[in-house]
Design a protein around this motif. Structure first.
Motif, PDB file in Angstrom:
ATOM      1  N   ASP A  37      40.292  36.866  51.533  1.00 61.04           N
ATOM      2  CA  ASP A  37      39.631  37.489  50.386  1.00 61.04           C
ATOM      3  C   ASP A  37      38.964  36.396  49.563  1.00 61.04           C
ATOM      4  O   ASP A  37      39.640  35.586  48.937  1.00 61.04           O
ATOM      5  CB  ASP A  37      40.663  38.250  49.552  1.00 61.04           C
ATOM      6  CG  ASP A  37      40.069  38.923  48.322  1.00 61.04           C
ATOM      7  OD1 ASP A  37      38.861  38.770  48.073  1.00 61.04           O
ATOM      8  OD2 ASP A  37      40.835  39.598  47.618  1.00 61.04           O
ATOM      9  N   ASP A  38      37.636  36.367  49.562  1.00 62.55           N
ATOM     10  CA  ASP A  38      36.902  35.323  48.847  1.00 62.55           C
ATOM     11  C   ASP A  38      37.135  35.348  47.343  1.00 62.55           C
ATOM     12  O   ASP A  38      36.909  34.365  46.658  1.00 62.55           O
ATOM     13  CB  ASP A  38      35.403  35.427  49.127  1.00 62.55           C
ATOM     14  CG  ASP A  38      35.041  35.002  50.532  1.00 62.55           C
ATOM     15  OD1 ASP A  38      35.692  34.081  51.061  1.00 62.55           O
ATOM     16  OD2 ASP A  38      34.109  35.591  51.114  1.00 62.55           O
ATOM     17  N   THR A  39      37.588  36.464  46.799  1.00 64.68           N
ATOM     18  CA  THR A  39      37.834  36.555  45.365  1.00 64.68           C
ATOM     19  C   THR A  39      39.233  36.095  44.988  1.00 64.68           C
ATOM     20  O   THR A  39      39.543  35.982  43.811  1.00 64.68           O
ATOM     21  CB  THR A  39      37.645  37.998  44.845  1.00 64.68           C
ATOM     22  OG1 THR A  39      38.661  38.835  45.395  1.00 64.68           O
ATOM     23  CG2 THR A  39      36.279  38.539  45.197  1.00 64.68           C
ATOM     24  N   CYS A  60      48.367  30.754  31.537  1.00 66.09           N
ATOM     25  CA  CYS A  60      48.010  32.074  32.105  1.00 66.09           C
ATOM     26  C   CYS A  60      46.590  32.467  31.733  1.00 66.09           C
ATOM     27  O   CYS A  60      45.845  33.009  32.546  1.00 66.09           O
ATOM     28  CB  CYS A  60      48.969  33.150  31.602  1.00 66.09           C
ATOM     29  SG  CYS A  60      50.652  33.008  32.211  1.00 66.09           S
ATOM     30  N   SER A  61      46.216  32.212  30.519  1.00 67.22           N
ATOM     31  CA  SER A  61      44.907  32.619  30.004  1.00 67.22           C
ATOM     32  C   SER A  61      43.766  31.758  30.543  1.00 67.22           C
ATOM     33  O   SER A  61      42.610  32.194  30.595  1.00 67.22           O
ATOM     34  CB  SER A  61      44.929  32.519  28.478  1.00 67.22           C
ATOM     35  OG  SER A  61      43.695  32.806  27.924  1.00 67.22           O
ATOM     36  N   ALA A  62      44.079  30.558  30.969  1.00 72.38           N
ATOM     37  CA  ALA A  62      43.058  29.561  31.296  1.00 72.38           C
ATOM     38  C   ALA A  62      42.123  29.954  32.436  1.00 72.38           C
ATOM     39  O   ALA A  62      40.961  29.556  32.447  1.00 72.38           O
ATOM     40  CB  ALA A  62      43.720  28.224  31.613  1.00 72.38           C
ATOM     41  N   GLY A  63      42.594  30.726  33.394  1.00 76.19           N
ATOM     42  CA  GLY A  63      41.726  31.105  34.512  1.00 76.19           C
ATOM     43  C   GLY A  63      40.523  31.921  34.061  1.00 76.19           C
ATOM     44  O   GLY A  63      39.373  31.555  34.320  1.00 76.19           O
ATOM     45  N   HIS A  75      36.688  38.667  38.330  1.00 73.32           N
ATOM     46  CA  HIS A  75      37.169  39.774  39.150  1.00 73.32           C
ATOM     47  C   HIS A  75      38.430  40.311  38.491  1.00 73.32           C
ATOM     48  O   HIS A  75      39.345  39.559  38.160  1.00 73.32           O
ATOM     49  CB  HIS A  75      37.426  39.303  40.587  1.00 73.32           C
ATOM     50  CG  HIS A  75      36.192  38.791  41.234  1.00 73.32           C
ATOM     51  ND1 HIS A  75      35.190  39.619  41.668  1.00 73.32           N
ATOM     52  CD2 HIS A  75      35.760  37.533  41.468  1.00 73.32           C
ATOM     53  CE1 HIS A  75      34.204  38.897  42.164  1.00 73.32           C
ATOM     54  NE2 HIS A  75      34.532  37.619  42.052  1.00 73.32           N
ATOM     55  N   ASP A  76      38.467  41.595  38.313  1.00 79.98           N
ATOM     56  CA  ASP A  76      39.515  42.226  37.527  1.00 79.98           C
ATOM     57  C   ASP A  76      40.922  41.901  37.997  1.00 79.98           C
ATOM     58  O   ASP A  76      41.813  41.700  37.180  1.00 79.98           O
ATOM     59  CB  ASP A  76      39.330  43.746  37.514  1.00 79.98           C
ATOM     60  CG  ASP A  76      38.101  44.160  36.729  1.00 79.98           C
ATOM     61  OD1 ASP A  76      37.649  43.378  35.876  1.00 79.98           O
ATOM     62  OD2 ASP A  76      37.591  45.267  36.974  1.00 79.98           O
ATOM     63  N   PHE A  77      41.156  41.830  39.293  1.00 81.94           N
ATOM     64  CA  PHE A  77      42.518  41.674  39.791  1.00 81.94           C
ATOM     65  C   PHE A  77      43.186  40.404  39.262  1.00 81.94           C
ATOM     66  O   PHE A  77      44.309  40.442  38.772  1.00 81.94           O
ATOM     67  CB  PHE A  77      42.570  41.720  41.319  1.00 81.94           C
ATOM     68  CG  PHE A  77      43.965  41.696  41.864  1.00 81.94           C
ATOM     69  CD1 PHE A  77      44.785  42.806  41.747  1.00 81.94           C
ATOM     70  CD2 PHE A  77      44.473  40.556  42.464  1.00 81.94           C
ATOM     71  CE1 PHE A  77      46.089  42.788  42.229  1.00 81.94           C
ATOM     72  CE2 PHE A  77      45.765  40.521  42.950  1.00 81.94           C
ATOM     73  CZ  PHE A  77      46.572  41.644  42.830  1.00 81.94           C
ATOM     74  N   GLY A  78      42.496  39.275  39.367  1.00 83.21           N
ATOM     75  CA  GLY A  78      43.077  38.010  38.900  1.00 83.21           C
ATOM     76  C   GLY A  78      43.347  38.030  37.409  1.00 83.21           C
ATOM     77  O   GLY A  78      44.406  37.610  36.943  1.00 83.21           O
ATOM     78  N   ALA A  79      42.396  38.537  36.645  1.00 84.11           N
ATOM     79  CA  ALA A  79      42.565  38.605  35.192  1.00 84.11           C
ATOM     80  C   ALA A  79      43.709  39.550  34.834  1.00 84.11           C
ATOM     81  O   ALA A  79      44.501  39.256  33.928  1.00 84.11           O
ATOM     82  CB  ALA A  79      41.266  39.037  34.532  1.00 84.11           C
TER      83      ALA A  79
END
Length: 114
Positions: A37-39, A60-63, A75-79
């Protein structure tokens, strides 16, 4: 699109790593494009349990913060995964105190990223 997705995932993981590094944590490995998964990405960062709660929130917030700063699509999933972790960190605190801790963590994340 795959190249842009990998770039966004790399920026996201790098954000976590930079803030962790500033806070004295070591990173063992960073991967991008996990599971085909490229994302998707992951950063293996040393345990942060010795840090202040706001510093753990900052990591946690840094990404997502790094992605916003560098205009890398989020991309919503990571956030969502990071936000869930932050929610768990402040669970049990009164709402106003949890909100203040989150705000301070977000602020602390941005300083080293800038």
């Amino acid at each position: 699109m795959a190249k842009q997705d990998r770039y966004s995932a790399a920026v996201h993981e790098a954000g976590h790593v930079v803030v962790a590094w500033v806070l004295g944590l070591k990173t063992r490995k960073v991967t991008v494009g996990t599971g085909g998964d490229d994302t998707a990405g992951a950063a293996e960062i040393a345990a942060s349990t010795r840090l202040l709660l706001v510093d753990r929130i900052a990591i946690c917030s840094a990404g997502a913060d790094a992605q916003r700063m560098l205009d890398a699509p989020i991309h919503d999933f990571g956030a969502i995964m990071d936000m869930n972790e932050i929610r768990e960190l402040v669970e049990g605190y009164p709402d106003d105190e949890g909100e203040a801790l989150r705000y301070e963590g977000y602020r602390r994340s941005k300083e080293p990223l800038e």
